[in-house]
Motif scaffolding. Structure first.
Motif, short mmCIF file in Angstrom:
data_model
loop_
_atom_site.label_atom_id
_atom_site.label_comp_id
_atom_site.label_asym_id
_atom_site.label_seq_id
_atom_site.Cartn_x
_atom_site.Cartn_y
_atom_site.Cartn_z
N ILE A 188 -27.12 9.93 64.03
CA ILE A 188 -27.07 9.61 62.60
C ILE A 188 -25.89 8.69 62.35
CG2 ILE A 188 -26.95 10.50 60.24
CD1 ILE A 188 -29.42 11.50 61.80
N ALA A 208 -25.32 4.15 62.04
CA ALA A 208 -25.18 2.96 62.90
C ALA A 208 -23.89 2.24 62.58
CB ALA A 208 -26.40 2.05 62.73
N ILE A 239 -19.68 1.98 64.03
CA ILE A 239 -19.10 1.53 65.29
C ILE A 239 -19.40 2.48 66.45
CG2 ILE A 239 -16.81 1.27 66.37
CD1 ILE A 239 -16.01 -0.27 63.82
N ARG A 244 -22.77 -5.88 53.64
CA ARG A 244 -22.30 -5.04 52.52
C ARG A 244 -20.79 -4.94 52.67
NH1 ARG A 244 -20.79 0.02 54.75
NH2 ARG A 244 -21.95 0.59 56.61
N ARG A 301 -11.24 -6.86 59.10
CA ARG A 301 -10.72 -7.06 60.46
C ARG A 301 -10.37 -5.70 61.08
NH1 ARG A 301 -5.61 -7.77 63.03
NH2 ARG A 301 -5.41 -9.65 64.30
N ILE A 302 -10.78 -5.50 62.31
CA ILE A 302 -10.43 -4.28 63.03
C ILE A 302 -9.77 -4.66 64.34
CG2 ILE A 302 -11.38 -2.27 64.23
CD1 ILE A 302 -13.20 -1.83 62.01
N ARG A 336 -15.78 -6.59 61.20
CA ARG A 336 -16.67 -5.43 61.31
C ARG A 336 -18.16 -5.82 61.19
NH1 ARG A 336 -16.06 0.35 59.97
NH2 ARG A 336 -13.96 -0.09 59.29
N GLU A 362 -31.71 8.02 55.40
CA GLU A 362 -30.53 8.81 55.00
C GLU A 362 -30.72 10.26 55.43
OE1 GLU A 362 -29.64 8.73 50.84
OE2 GLU A 362 -28.00 10.17 51.06
N ALA A 411 -22.74 10.65 63.86
CA ALA A 411 -21.86 9.48 63.90
C ALA A 411 -21.86 8.89 62.49
CB ALA A 411 -22.36 8.46 64.93
N ILE A 450 -10.37 1.28 48.44
CA ILE A 450 -10.72 2.46 49.24
C ILE A 450 -9.63 3.53 49.13
CG2 ILE A 450 -12.14 1.25 50.95
CD1 ILE A 450 -9.84 1.69 52.94
N LEU A 481 -19.01 12.84 66.61
CA LEU A 481 -18.44 11.65 67.26
C LEU A 481 -17.72 10.81 66.19
CD1 LEU A 481 -20.34 9.28 69.66
CD2 LEU A 481 -19.49 8.37 67.53
N ALA A 533 -16.63 11.26 62.00
CA ALA A 533 -17.25 12.55 61.63
C ALA A 533 -16.45 13.70 62.24
CB ALA A 533 -18.70 12.60 62.11
N GLY A 550 -4.22 2.07 63.89
CA GLY A 550 -5.29 1.16 64.34
C GLY A 550 -6.16 1.84 65.39
N GLY A 590 -8.85 4.43 64.71
CA GLY A 590 -10.10 5.09 64.34
C GLY A 590 -11.31 4.53 65.07
N ALA A 614 -13.49 6.15 68.16
CA ALA A 614 -14.96 6.31 68.06
C ALA A 614 -15.64 5.69 69.27
CB ALA A 614 -15.47 5.67 66.76
C1 LIG Z 1 -10.42 -0.57 55.65
C2 LIG Z 1 -10.37 0.03 57.02
C3 LIG Z 1 -9.68 -0.61 58.05
C4 LIG Z 1 -9.66 -0.06 59.34
N1 LIG Z 1 -9.02 -0.71 60.36
C5 LIG Z 1 -9.07 -0.20 61.63
C6 LIG Z 1 -8.44 -0.87 62.75
O1 LIG Z 1 -7.80 -1.93 62.62
N2 LIG Z 1 -8.57 -0.32 64.00
C7 LIG Z 1 -9.26 0.85 64.19
O2 LIG Z 1 -9.35 1.31 65.35
N3 LIG Z 1 -9.86 1.50 63.16
C8 LIG Z 1 -9.78 1.01 61.90
N4 LIG Z 1 -10.38 1.66 60.86
C9 LIG Z 1 -11.11 2.90 61.12
C10 LIG Z 1 -12.52 2.62 61.60
O3 LIG Z 1 -13.19 1.74 60.73
C11 LIG Z 1 -13.29 3.90 61.71
O4 LIG Z 1 -12.53 4.86 62.40
C12 LIG Z 1 -14.61 3.66 62.47
O5 LIG Z 1 -15.44 2.80 61.73
C13 LIG Z 1 -15.31 4.98 62.75
O6 LIG Z 1 -16.55 4.71 63.33
P1 LIG Z 1 -17.75 5.71 63.10
O7 LIG Z 1 -18.89 5.16 63.88
O8 LIG Z 1 -17.29 7.09 63.35
O9 LIG Z 1 -18.06 5.64 61.54
P2 LIG Z 1 -18.46 4.40 60.64
O10 LIG Z 1 -18.15 3.11 61.33
O11 LIG Z 1 -17.86 4.65 59.31
O12 LIG Z 1 -20.03 4.49 60.55
C14 LIG Z 1 -20.71 5.54 59.88
C15 LIG Z 1 -22.12 5.07 59.61
O13 LIG Z 1 -22.90 6.18 59.19
C16 LIG Z 1 -23.71 5.77 58.11
N5 LIG Z 1 -24.04 6.99 57.36
C17 LIG Z 1 -23.20 7.75 56.60
N6 LIG Z 1 -23.86 8.80 56.06
C18 LIG Z 1 -25.15 8.72 56.49
C19 LIG Z 1 -26.31 9.52 56.28
N7 LIG Z 1 -26.27 10.63 55.50
N8 LIG Z 1 -27.48 9.16 56.89
C20 LIG Z 1 -27.52 8.04 57.68
N9 LIG Z 1 -26.45 7.23 57.90
C21 LIG Z 1 -25.28 7.57 57.33
C22 LIG Z 1 -22.86 4.78 57.35
O14 LIG Z 1 -23.63 3.94 56.50
C23 LIG Z 1 -22.21 4.03 58.51
O15 LIG Z 1 -22.98 2.93 58.93
C24 LIG Z 1 -10.35 1.14 59.58
C25 LIG Z 1 -11.02 1.80 58.53
C26 LIG Z 1 -11.03 1.25 57.26
C27 LIG Z 1 -11.77 1.96 56.14
#
Ligand SMILES: Cc1cc2nc3c(=O)[nH]c(=O)nc-3n(C[C@H](O)[C@H](O)[C@H](O)COP(=O)(O)OP(=O)(O)OC[C@H]3O[C@@H](n4cnc5c(N)ncnc54)[C@H](O)[C@@H]3O)c2cc1C
Length: 370
Positions: free
Chosen positions: A6, A8, A10, A38, A43-44, A105, A125, A153, A285, A304, A307, A316, A318, A322
């Motif tokens: 769940i 898509a 990072i 969206r 930048r990450i 991103r 969703e 995820a 945010i 993962l 979550a 830097g 997160g 992941a």
């Molecule tokens: C502004 C900002 C700057 C950042 N800069 C950095 C950085 O420089 N370096 C770094 O390492 N980290 C950085 N981070 C942190 C990083 O973005 C997150 O830790 C990372 O994206 C986590 O990846 P993830 O796959 O766990 O979650 P996410 O990338 O948040 O993906 C979650 C996905 O799940 C989807 N989703 C949510 N709920 C549901 C549902 N109910 N059903 C289906 N889909 C769903 C969302 O739409 C999304 O696509 C930053 C975060 C932010 C907010």
């Protein structure tokens, strides 16, 4: 074995790539209606941890696409006072031609979707699951799917985690950010301090809200936009002088005017940059974090990325964490190791990243009770 992921973002995309490459049947469900742009942050920074994880999970063709759409590496982190007197600077060695040190991103996620036709479904969703011999997954559109393993995820507000581990706490750090984007036209480049084009630069008077600038200079830009400077105003609600109700409902022009106001008596170069921003790209945010990463119950549902361990961006780490999770979980699911072994490794690694981000956060932001 069939794995359902769940989210898509990072981590979910990296896991889907790793599992597909290993021949595992995998489905990735994303709530966004399409892959179109969206507001999702800009930048990450990717560390060696993230780079190694990408190399481990991505097929060569996808890895190449990710490298091509990443940014030219920077070599600097620096701090300035509002008149742009440098307070500190740290330089880094630039890696080889294929090294990835930062990504946009949106461009990154698009590249990571390469080859996932038939795996990735949009407009799905997640609502709830029921775990029996198989896991039955229910979606908001009324449909359901079954899988042997369900991976959450779905990010910081994870609905899967809320069902699996309802006692998990995500805290509001009290810090708010206003993200913005300054397109790097020739005129903007001419007034940009050279350091701002080399890496992450933070400008602050040490009392009020601070502003960070970092370049996104693409190796190959996406179709929708070109090079830009990411700009982020960071402060508490008091420092920003707005309640959450106001901040999160403001028209975008008005939102960006808070940043313009904050830098009004700063160096003319900073003012010119902030004035040149694309106000329509701005968004606010809330910085949220956990303070403990908790073990989840044994079974076919695993966590993962954010979550499992939402954290402040101050290390830097997160996205990198992941990606690390995705590489370790790919290994666990394809070598028939116990899922519990992945959980134990991830708890230690994730907690270390949360701790570092909290320690950095206390130095960088006014974190109050944290
Ligand atoms: C502004 C900002 C700057 C950042 N800069 C950095 C950085 O420089 N370096 C770094 O390492 N980290 C950085 N981070 C942190 C990083 O973005 C997150 O830790 C990372 O994206 C986590 O990846 P993830 O796959 O766990 O979650 P996410 O990338 O948040 O993906 C979650 C996905 O799940 C989807 N989703 C949510 N709920 C549901 C549902 N109910 N059903 C289906 N889909 C769903 C969302 O739409 C999304 O696509 C930053 C975060 C932010 C907010």
């Amino acid at each position: 074995m069939k794995v359902a992921i769940i989210g898509a973002g990072i981590g979910g995309l990296a896991l889907a790539q790793g599992l597909q490459q290993a021949g595992v049947e995998v489905r990735l469900y994303e709530r966004d209606p399409s892959p179109a742009f969206r507001r999702q942050g800009f930048r990450i920074h990717l560390s060696e941890v993230g780079e190694q994880a990408l190399a481990a999970v991505l097929p060569e063709k996808v890895h190449r696409r990710v490298i091509e759409t990443s940014t030219h590496p920077g070599d600097l982190v620096a701090g300035f006072d509002p008149q742009l007197n440098q307070q500190f600077a740290q330089t880094f060695q630039v890696g080889g031609p294929d090294s990835i040190s930062s990504i946009d991103r949106y461009a990154f996620r698009r590249a990571m979707m390469t080859g996932l036709d038939g795996v990735l479904a949009f407009g799905k969703e997640f609502m709830s699951y029921r775990a029996d011999e198989k896991v039955e997954i229910r979606f908001a559109d009324g449909t359901s799917e079954t899988a042997d393993v369900l991976v959450a995820a779905d990010g910081v507000g994870s609905r899967v985690r809320a069902q699996l581990l309802p006692e998990f706490e995500v805290h509001d750090s009290g810090v708010r950010c206003i993200y913005g984007k300054i397109p790097l036209t020739d005129a903007v480049r001419a007034v940009t301090p050279p350091e701002f084009l080399r890496g992450f630069c933070f400008v602050s008077d040490g009392v009020g809200a601070g502003a960070a600038f970092a370049p996104v200079l693409f190796r190959t830009p996406p179709a929708e936009y070109g090079d830009y400077l990411m700009a982020v105003l960071t402060g508490t609600q008091e420092q920003l002088g707005r309640s959450d109700d106001e901040l999160f409902s403001m028209p975008l022009e008005q939102l960006w005017s808070l940043v313009i106001k904050q830098v009004a008596d700063w160096s003319p170069a900073v003012r010119e940059l902030v004035d040149a921003a694309d106000a329509s790209a701005a968004f606010p945010i809330t910085l949220r974090t956990c303070t403990s990463v908790l073990p989840w119950p044994d079974g076919p549902v695993v966590l993962l990325g954010d979550a499992a361990h939402p954290m402040l961006p101050s290390a830097g780490a997160g996205a990198n964490t992941a990606l690390w999770d995705a590489a370790r979980l790919t290994e666990a699911l394809t070598t028939h190791r116990e899922l519990a072994a992945y959980r134990e490794e991830m708890l230690t690694h994730g907690m270390a990243a949360v701790t570092e981000s909290l320690e950095n956060g206390r130095r960088m932001f006014d974190l109050g009770k944290f």
